[in-house]
Design an enzyme around this catalytic site. Sequence first.
Site, PDB file in Angstrom:
ATOM      1  N   CYS A  33       0.842  -1.196   0.000  1.00  0.00           N
ATOM      2  CA  CYS A  33       0.000   0.000   0.000  1.00  0.00           C
ATOM      3  C   CYS A  33       0.881   1.252   0.000  1.00  0.00           C
ATOM      4  CB  CYS A  33      -0.908  -0.004   1.240  1.00  0.00           C
ATOM      5  SG  CYS A  33      -1.945   1.461   1.387  1.00  0.00           S
ATOM      6  N   ASP A  37       3.131   6.695   3.661  1.00  0.00           N
ATOM      7  CA  ASP A  37       4.534   6.350   3.410  1.00  0.00           C
ATOM      8  C   ASP A  37       5.017   5.132   4.184  1.00  0.00           C
ATOM      9  OD1 ASP A  37       4.378   7.498   5.864  1.00  0.00           O
ATOM     10  OD2 ASP A  37       6.031   8.898   5.592  1.00  0.00           O
ATOM     11  N   CYS A  40       2.607  -0.716   3.953  1.00  0.00           N
ATOM     12  CA  CYS A  40       2.111  -1.948   4.541  1.00  0.00           C
ATOM     13  C   CYS A  40       1.864  -2.987   3.437  1.00  0.00           C
ATOM     14  CB  CYS A  40       0.795  -1.688   5.277  1.00  0.00           C
ATOM     15  SG  CYS A  40       0.978  -0.608   6.713  1.00  0.00           S
ATOM     16  N   ASP A 241      13.207  19.447  22.361  1.00  0.00           N
ATOM     17  CA  ASP A 241      13.723  18.071  22.339  1.00  0.00           C
ATOM     18  C   ASP A 241      15.219  18.027  22.670  1.00  0.00           C
ATOM     19  OD1 ASP A 241      11.343  18.325  20.860  1.00  0.00           O
ATOM     20  OD2 ASP A 241      11.768  16.534  19.694  1.00  0.00           O
ATOM     21  N   GLN A 320      12.762  21.250  13.518  1.00  0.00           N
ATOM     22  CA  GLN A 320      12.999  22.216  14.583  1.00  0.00           C
ATOM     23  C   GLN A 320      14.239  23.057  14.301  1.00  0.00           C
ATOM     24  OE1 GLN A 320      12.875  20.499  18.529  1.00  0.00           O
ATOM     25  NE2 GLN A 320      11.266  19.059  17.976  1.00  0.00           N
TER      26      GLN A 320
END
Length: 763
Positions: A33, A37, A40, A241, A320
């Site tokens: 599929c 992205d 699967c 982060d 970021q």
Amino acid sequence: MPAPVPFDPQDIANAKYEERPVREGVTTKRTICASCDIACSVVTESMKGRVVKVRSSDNPIFRDNICMKGIVAPKGFAHPSRILHPLKRVGERGSGKWEQVTWEEAMTDIGTRLKKIIAEHGPEAWAVSTSQWNTGTDHGLGRRIMNHVGSPNWISGVALCAGNTAAVSKFTYGWFPMGDFNNTKCIVLMGHNPRRHSWTPMYTYIRAAQARGAKLIVMDPRRSSSAERADIWLPLKVGSDAAMMFGWLKVIIDEELYDKDFVANWTIGFEDLKKRVDEFPLERVAKLTGCEPEMIAKAARMYATEGPSVIPWTPITDMQRNSTSGIRLQGILRSICGYIDVPGGETLQGFNPDIIPESDIEMHHVLSDEQKAKQLGSKNHPAFTYRGQAAFSEPMKRVYGREYSNIATGSYMATPSETFRAMAGEGEYPVKAFFFLGNNPLMSYANMPLILKAMMNQDLIVAHEQFMTPSAQLADYIMPADSWLERPLIHDMFAWLSTVRFSEKSMEPPGECKSTFEFWKHIAGALDRPELVPWDTLEDFYDYRVAATGMSFAELVKSTDVHFKMPEFRQYEKRGFATPSGKVELKSSVLESLGFDPLPYFREDPPEDKDYPLKMFTGVREDGFFQTAHRHIPEMRKRHPEPEAFLSPGTAGRLGLAEGDWVYVENKLGRIKAKLAIKDAMPDELVRVPHGWWKPEMQQGAGQLSGAHDYADAQLCRDDDDYLDLEQGIPHIKGIPCRVVPVTADAQVTTSSKARPVMEPAE
């Protein structure tokens, strides 16, 4: 990202199964599929030559990996608004006036005009934007032709989503790691929230890991559904982060929780790193992140002592102001704790030896040094450009056998913002031809006003598309594209992983829709260079790529779901790491040679602006959509009828706003309109902005662009210096100052929206 495949080959070998009984008149195909992205493995069922159903794989290692986007795909691709024939613009750019032409007519004119632009301005005046995730792949053929012609200006959304992480990861340990989810004992999600219908395989693997006792740590400003399931949730400030990871390193180094043997034998720069880390005592980290020192220390200890641990890739850190340092700090945590290339840790898989990777197809070696030096963005923000990646050529050849490794297609790119400036006439040289495939560039990068100006300044725009997106509405030609149901595929995991999977063609494409292979083959011919794509068909091309397996593509796709090489951990003990030193570079020799700080650092937010007192982030996908796609599918729009912005009850109350109100989210760059959803899982003063919104049913053409001017979040994503990562030149979209004001003129509040419970997680 490609779905991780269990790395234990025995799991793959043991995955014996019987295919389900097939109803009379139904044909089944094993397919990958590409509705998002993740890639699967699924099964399609066809009747009378058309796919009527997509169901989960019969293979037990993939059986749980299917979501609503894959299931509804046959109906989505059969939508009456799909573009089935080549279209040529006949009015002014963006007028919405088209005429149907043949592929031959279109390619003849495109070739003539592109050759004229190259003759007048040089080959670098041709830029291409491809989202490999959306097209499945263009097989490296676009870059192959560009490299031969002489243009280095290829860009992609992977510049701020996985591709940049792959390129920056080389600075630390030479490859892009993938976690061994089957055996890990601790998982760290950084702002990441895999769900049943978004990042489905990741969701499945994390749930399975927790079921067998693995710990889960979540860093997220929101109380997401993953945060609710976590052993530790750190509600850090948006965009902090890197500061949080400095705090973890402070604890791990001070308490000597790291792998001393690995650090001593396989890293360089530890003492310099330690000095930098000492600049971040937990009191400072607590101030920067908004989290309690005790919780920061508890999480750091859990990561270091419960392992082997993994930090799965997430686009959050990619987007970021401190992205390069954040990606490097993730790598440093993995390294000093001894989690690199070990079972349950982070694997460095390298190329599959039996499959010719797209890096080879791209033929980067034929692009001259003179043209590589012209790559837009390489002077100021070189991390993923040819200039930034040049130092890895010899180490890559030494360790992985190839000079060029375009992992996740993220290496050797131009920087998007510099490319759009050149297209707008504001760069170091003009770019006058722009092609895009499976990509909606107007809404996929930062600073949509700049991109709009850039596209309106082009002499030639060519789109390879399925639907009339806002970007396609500005093209000179729209060439109809096939879908993942209508083509075979080798999924080489974007050269990130050594496992390779295969997908059968389920049905013939409708109308005159063609694959990316055929598109580039036509372009090569139109440029009088047919020898650049010498294979007659896509299947011939695949046979060439898999020849070393001793089987044809058709034989492989029938005989296996996964082609893999035997895993071998701690390969660095034989070959070293693919860095100039051969070791994990905690202090990067390459960044230093490029004139940047060789150690990670943290740039604090610019001074607060009283006119824009809130912070916003964007980029989260609603379950029914992938990026800017799927808005035309009724089943998906029923789930998400309008773009929604999220606020906390406290912030909404302070602003006098109620559930269901229409609001403007504004900043210095622009504004968008959205419907307000109040979530108690959101922290105060933070706005979640919906990503990728337009409405196919609204008026097309410049000025309207099917609602993109009303809703597209790219209008809020700044790319000025304060909001760019220095090394990469990618935008900061996790913590942009903004404000929220009511749309009084067209406020719409419905009974159902007001009745929505507010205790659900902030997805």
